[in-house]
Design an enzyme around this catalytic site. Sequence first.
Site, mmCIF file in Angstrom:
data_model
loop_
_atom_site.group_PDB
_atom_site.id
_atom_site.type_symbol
_atom_site.label_atom_id
_atom_site.label_comp_id
_atom_site.label_asym_id
_atom_site.label_seq_id
_atom_site.Cartn_x
_atom_site.Cartn_y
_atom_site.Cartn_z
ATOM 1 N N LYS A 1 69.059 38.545 53.422
ATOM 2 C CA LYS A 1 69.123 39.700 52.518
ATOM 3 C C LYS A 1 67.786 40.412 52.396
ATOM 4 O O LYS A 1 67.726 41.567 51.983
ATOM 5 C CB LYS A 1 69.676 39.272 51.167
ATOM 6 C CG LYS A 1 71.138 38.856 51.266
ATOM 7 C CD LYS A 1 71.824 38.776 49.919
ATOM 8 C CE LYS A 1 73.323 38.596 50.077
ATOM 9 N NZ LYS A 1 73.716 37.275 50.587
HETATM 10 C C1 LIG Z 1 74.906 36.945 51.157
HETATM 11 C C2 LIG Z 1 74.942 35.824 52.132
HETATM 12 C C3 LIG Z 1 75.959 35.710 53.100
HETATM 13 C C4 LIG Z 1 77.130 36.665 53.167
HETATM 14 O O1 LIG Z 1 76.753 37.915 53.675
HETATM 15 P P1 LIG Z 1 77.731 39.164 53.522
HETATM 16 O O2 LIG Z 1 76.939 40.335 53.994
HETATM 17 O O3 LIG Z 1 78.070 39.253 52.052
HETATM 18 O O4 LIG Z 1 78.931 38.895 54.361
HETATM 19 C C5 LIG Z 1 75.896 34.671 54.016
HETATM 20 N N1 LIG Z 1 74.901 33.759 53.962
HETATM 21 C C6 LIG Z 1 73.926 33.825 53.044
HETATM 22 C C7 LIG Z 1 72.880 32.765 53.030
HETATM 23 C C8 LIG Z 1 73.900 34.854 52.099
HETATM 24 O O5 LIG Z 1 72.923 34.905 51.172
#
Ligand SMILES: *Cc1c(COP(=O)(O)O)cnc(C)c1O
Length: 452
Positions: A114
């Site tokens: 993220k």
């Molecule tokens: C947010 C997150 C996801 C999911 O990602 P999306 O874009 O919501 O599909 C997967 N793995 C981790 C570690 C995350 O923080």
Amino acid sequence: MEIRYISTNRLNGIGKTSPLSFTDALSKGIADDGGLFMPDSIPQLNPAAISSFSKMDYPDIAFRVLREYIGSALPETELIRLLKDAYDFEVPIEKADDKTYIMRLDRGPTASFKDFAARFMARMMARLKPAGKKITILVATSGDTGSAVGEAFKGLEGIKVYILYPTAEVSPIQKKQLDSIGENVSALELSGTFDDCQKIVKQAFFDKDLQHLNLSSANSINIARILPQSVYYFYAFSRVSMDGQPIIFSVPSGNLGNSFGCEVARRMGLPVKRLILAVNSNKEVAELLQTGEYRKIEPSVNCISNAMNVGNPSNLARYFDAFGGWLEKNGDVLKKPDLTKMNEILFSRSISDEETRQTIVAFHNKYKILLEPHGAVGVRALELYRAINGSADTAVCLETAHPAKFPETITSELGLVPELPEALKHLNGRESCSVRLPCEFQAVKEYISGCN
Ligand SMILES: *Cc1c(COP(=O)(O)O)cnc(C)c1O
């Protein structure tokens, strides 16, 4: 023609709301009609341009992938500088075998993928807001989003950030990450659930008394959080593809923002053989692709890959739109997408916690590569894909978080303690400061009004 941003709430191409510039789509986050923003055209990169990426570093690739989406909002020299500043960490790609790679997106300041989107969005917001204007970001989180957004906005001029999180639903490391950001970022610890926190944030946006704060959301549905997530697919391709052959990506998925970045990249010209949407027991997307029927899961199922505990993914509306359908926020299907086309490119499987744990162990035994639960879901879904389709094609599995963020699972399965990445090592030395509030709108409202 410059790219404009249009809402997914369109009937037969007739927009209810007029197309917006990048700057306006970024600051609004969501269209006035409640839909999600989509670019009205997709810039194309030809094979020669894509193959030239193999000699470029990450920020240069990001510039070439993103510049047309930004258009005249920012001069190119500034965009390059912004991207170099946002992407100043490594993006390792580990080889498991001749056809299988793990791309680690966990080397940013909060050790989850993220960071890629949050750092881009924060810098863009700070740069594109009118000079002197103060804005307030409100974000509800149950884990990785809050810290990525908080760290990304830390120290940016004219922006105040409040992160609302449910005490009971975050892990000890996540709590420490959220509480210790400091400066212009405040963590508000609420005695409720994630859904309660999200409701409070939504209510705040509609409250007249709070309008002077210029509230903005850093929500994962913002188009500025999707676009930068298409860059690392080009990067991976430039590092592992042989002679431009199409490759497979396996993406651990919850709200589908990460994987939609791959779909955008594919539509720009990236040779993607198959996009695997790897999900945990929240299997609504896997069932949609198999049956053509969409049924959201409510409440969502609790799994060890907790960032993917999503029963009605917000970015599914973008997939519907891209494949000719129309999905409402609440999960109502107004028009079915083209299922045949979807299944040509997408593949989805639901992976149980049991299989997730087994994959962590098996992968470590076989390759000495450490996976955390989200990444393991991706690896297992690839194995299931190959059992049907063979293993001739090169595949890249995304690791979306650092294993050290999940010490309980790793230690119980492998009997070892994962070493903290540099970004998390300094956490223990940081001062923690959170504000505990009752889980009520009024309490949050009074607190944020009083601070400003
Ligand atoms: C947010 C997150 C996801 C999911 O990602 P999306 O874009 O919501 O599909 C997967 N793995 C981790 C570690 C995350 O923080």
